[in-house]
Design a protein around this motif. Structure first.
Motif, PDB file in Angstrom:
ATOM      1  N   THR A  58      31.265  46.662  37.793  1.00  0.00           N
ATOM      2  CA  THR A  58      30.742  47.768  38.118  1.00  0.00           C
ATOM      3  C   THR A  58      32.105  48.786  38.658  1.00  0.00           C
ATOM      4  N   SER A  59      33.267  48.273  39.088  1.00  0.00           N
ATOM      5  CA  SER A  59      34.177  49.153  39.419  1.00  0.00           C
ATOM      6  C   SER A  59      34.815  49.830  38.158  1.00  0.00           C
ATOM      7  N   TYR A  60      34.680  49.062  37.272  1.00  0.00           N
ATOM      8  CA  TYR A  60      35.033  49.834  35.882  1.00  0.00           C
ATOM      9  C   TYR A  60      34.203  51.174  35.631  1.00  0.00           C
ATOM     10  N   VAL A 102      40.617  50.122  41.372  1.00  0.00           N
ATOM     11  CA  VAL A 102      39.231  50.261  41.948  1.00  0.00           C
ATOM     12  C   VAL A 102      38.949  48.638  42.246  1.00  0.00           C
ATOM     13  N   SER A 103      38.666  48.273  43.367  1.00  0.00           N
ATOM     14  CA  SER A 103      38.064  47.015  43.424  1.00  0.00           C
ATOM     15  C   SER A 103      37.404  46.703  44.713  1.00  0.00           C
ATOM     16  N   GLN A 104      36.221  46.507  44.814  1.00  0.00           N
ATOM     17  CA  GLN A 104      35.417  46.384  45.979  1.00  0.00           C
ATOM     18  C   GLN A 104      36.081  45.239  46.818  1.00  0.00           C
ATOM     19  N   SER A 105      36.102  43.990  46.156  1.00  0.00           N
ATOM     20  CA  SER A 105      36.752  42.989  47.017  1.00  0.00           C
ATOM     21  C   SER A 105      37.967  43.173  47.494  1.00  0.00           C
ATOM     22  N   GLY A 106      38.869  43.831  46.448  1.00  0.00           N
ATOM     23  CA  GLY A 106      40.305  43.853  46.758  1.00  0.00           C
ATOM     24  C   GLY A 106      41.034  42.681  46.358  1.00  0.00           C
ATOM     25  N   GLU A 107      40.263  41.793  45.914  1.00  0.00           N
ATOM     26  CA  GLU A 107      41.132  40.531  45.393  1.00  0.00           C
ATOM     27  C   GLU A 107      40.783  39.957  44.060  1.00  0.00           C
ATOM     28  N   THR A 108      40.340  40.743  42.902  1.00  0.00           N
ATOM     29  CA  THR A 108      40.006  40.428  41.681  1.00  0.00           C
ATOM     30  C   THR A 108      41.281  40.235  41.150  1.00  0.00           C
ATOM     31  N   ALA A 109      41.499  38.920  40.251  1.00  0.00           N
ATOM     32  CA  ALA A 109      42.907  38.495  39.862  1.00  0.00           C
ATOM     33  C   ALA A 109      43.397  39.619  38.779  1.00  0.00           C
ATOM     34  N   ALA A 155      25.344  41.580  43.403  1.00  0.00           N
ATOM     35  CA  ALA A 155      25.431  42.938  42.541  1.00  0.00           C
ATOM     36  C   ALA A 155      25.709  43.916  43.428  1.00  0.00           C
ATOM     37  N   SER A 156      26.672  44.747  43.021  1.00  0.00           N
ATOM     38  CA  SER A 156      27.373  45.731  43.868  1.00  0.00           C
ATOM     39  C   SER A 156      26.409  47.048  43.664  1.00  0.00           C
ATOM     40  N   THR A 157      26.214  47.689  44.894  1.00  0.00           N
ATOM     41  CA  THR A 157      25.471  48.840  44.953  1.00  0.00           C
ATOM     42  C   THR A 157      26.083  49.738  45.737  1.00  0.00           C
ATOM     43  N   LYS A 243      21.053  43.314  33.590  1.00  0.00           N
ATOM     44  CA  LYS A 243      21.229  42.209  33.133  1.00  0.00           C
ATOM     45  C   LYS A 243      21.637  41.163  33.969  1.00  0.00           C
ATOM     46  N   GLU A 244      22.540  41.638  35.080  1.00  0.00           N
ATOM     47  CA  GLU A 244      23.094  40.566  36.042  1.00  0.00           C
ATOM     48  C   GLU A 244      22.150  40.161  37.183  1.00  0.00           C
ATOM     49  N   ILE A 245      21.129  40.732  37.280  1.00  0.00           N
ATOM     50  CA  ILE A 245      20.344  40.345  38.407  1.00  0.00           C
ATOM     51  C   ILE A 245      18.917  39.893  37.810  1.00  0.00           C
TER      52      ILE A 245
END
Ligand code: M6R
Length: 364
Positions: A58-60, A102-109, A155-157, A243-245
């Motif tokens: 989603t950040s993409y 851009v990363s919601q969690s700030g920890e995407t590898a 799912a990020s909103t 699709k994800e939910i």
């Protein structure tokens, strides 16, 4: 703790007007954007001649929206790339390249690896994240926080909307720094950006048309999301959310690509979800709807309030308030979140905890 909502996703969707307001609070001072935490002087900003947005999922998609703004307002070439691709190729980076992670969690590898790689190659890296003190925040040269607060649904909103608003601010900042926009233009655009909070409230206050369209589509095996320009980026996020939910297969295509392949999918009742808001390419989009209807597709159109003509080309119309095209991703994304959620609920899915997915992806 769901605040009276049936699930966290619904609660978080409803928090979005607050996220917009908090993300913008204090950002315009005497007609100038105040994003001091980026720690770059106006002169340094002015030297930036290429922007990469790197992110996942989603950040993409928030990045795809930002490309239109960075190029449209600041006239700086902007590429958007998924971090797992960026990190394994040899992108062209110079000291005047700005990389926005851009990363919601700030920890995407993958996003973290891409940040490290970009810094080694000499780029300035800005992070946009929701988590204070996260690795993305720590490892970037500057950071903008999205003010979404904790997001629980996988799912990020609301953090997506916070990212889009933050990236919009960044595009305005770049355009103000290189004088492609005047102070008055920035003030006007900022005001309209702030107005989207109320417009999103408006969308959330009456979801009958969205729920009706969702019921009509819930038993489909597959769905196609189409749009042009901003709508093309928004449609990507709409398809991912669905699709994800709901596990209903969905794909998104720029509407102009329909005749190059995806139109072969269409037959009686096939759902085509179109972003058909007012824009310079509205007429072109309408012609894609005509092509879809001619093949029996069931068209769901997200359209601008007052557009009565669209009814001839769609089976279901979801009206949203009028905003300028550059800001339309903020408003147009919200009905698609509700649409995906309504389908997932109707199909008996756990909307907060979809199968096979984790809230943060810390391994490659
Ligand atoms: O925390 P991040 O923003 O780096 O996460 C990126 C993706 O994993 C994330 O957006 C994912 O696509 C979500 N499930 C979207 O709803």
């Amino acid at each position: 703790e769901k605040g009276g909502y049936p699930d966290f996703m619904m609660k978080e969707i409803h928090e979005q007007p607050r996220v917009i307001r908090d993300t913008l609070a204090g950002r315009l001072v005497d007609g100038h954007l105040a994003i001091d935490e980026l720690d770059l002087s106006a002169e340094e900003l002015n030297l930036i001649d290429r922007v990469y947005v790197i992110a996942c999922g989603t950040s993409y998609h928030a990045g795809l929206i930002a490309k239109n703004l960075v190029e449209g307002w600041a006239r700086i070439p902007c590429e958007v790339e998924v971090a797992s691709e960026f990190r394994y190729r040899n992108p062209i980076i110079t000291p005047s390249t700005l990389v926005v992670a851009v990363s919601q969690s700030g920890e995407t590898a993958d996003t973290l690896a891409a940040i490290r790689d970009a810094r080694v190659k000499g780029a300035k890296v800005f992070g946009i994240t929701n988590v204070v003190g996260s690795p993305v925040a720590r490892e970037s040269d500057g950071v903008i926080y999205t003010k979404a607060n904790k997001e629980i649904a996988v799912a990020s909103t609301k953090s997506f909307l916070g990212q889009v608003v933050s990236l919009t601010l960044l595009a305005l900042l770049l355009a103000q720094s290189n004088s492609k926009l005047t102070t008055n233009q920035v003030r006007l655009l900022f005001g309209e950006l702030a107005d989207t909070a109320e417009q999103v409230e408006d969308i959330l206050s009456d979801t009958a048309a969205i729920d009706e369209a969702a019921l009509a589509c819930k038993d489909a095996a597959s769905a196609l999301f189409i749009g042009r320009g901003m709508g093309a980026a928004v449609s990507r996020e709409g398809a991912l959310k669905l699709k994800e939910i709901s596990y209903l297969h969905a794909e998104a295509y720029p509407a102009g690509e329909m005749k190059h392949g995806p139109i072969a999918l269409l037959d009686e009742g096939f759902p085509v979800i179109a972003i058909a808001t007012q824009s310079p390419v509205y007429d072109k989009l309408v012609s894609n709807l005509q092509e879809s209807k001619a093949r029996g597709a069931m068209v769901v159109a997200v359209a601008t309030e007052g557009d009565e003509d669209i009814r001839q080309h769609a089976d279901h119309v979801i009206y949203i308030p009028k905003v300028r095209d550059a800001l339309s991703a903020i408003t147009a994304s919200v009905p698609l979140q509700l649409f995906a959620r309504a389908i997932a609920v109707a199909r008996g899915c756990d909307v907060d905890q979809p199968r096979n997915l984790a809230k943060s992806v810390t391994v490659e």
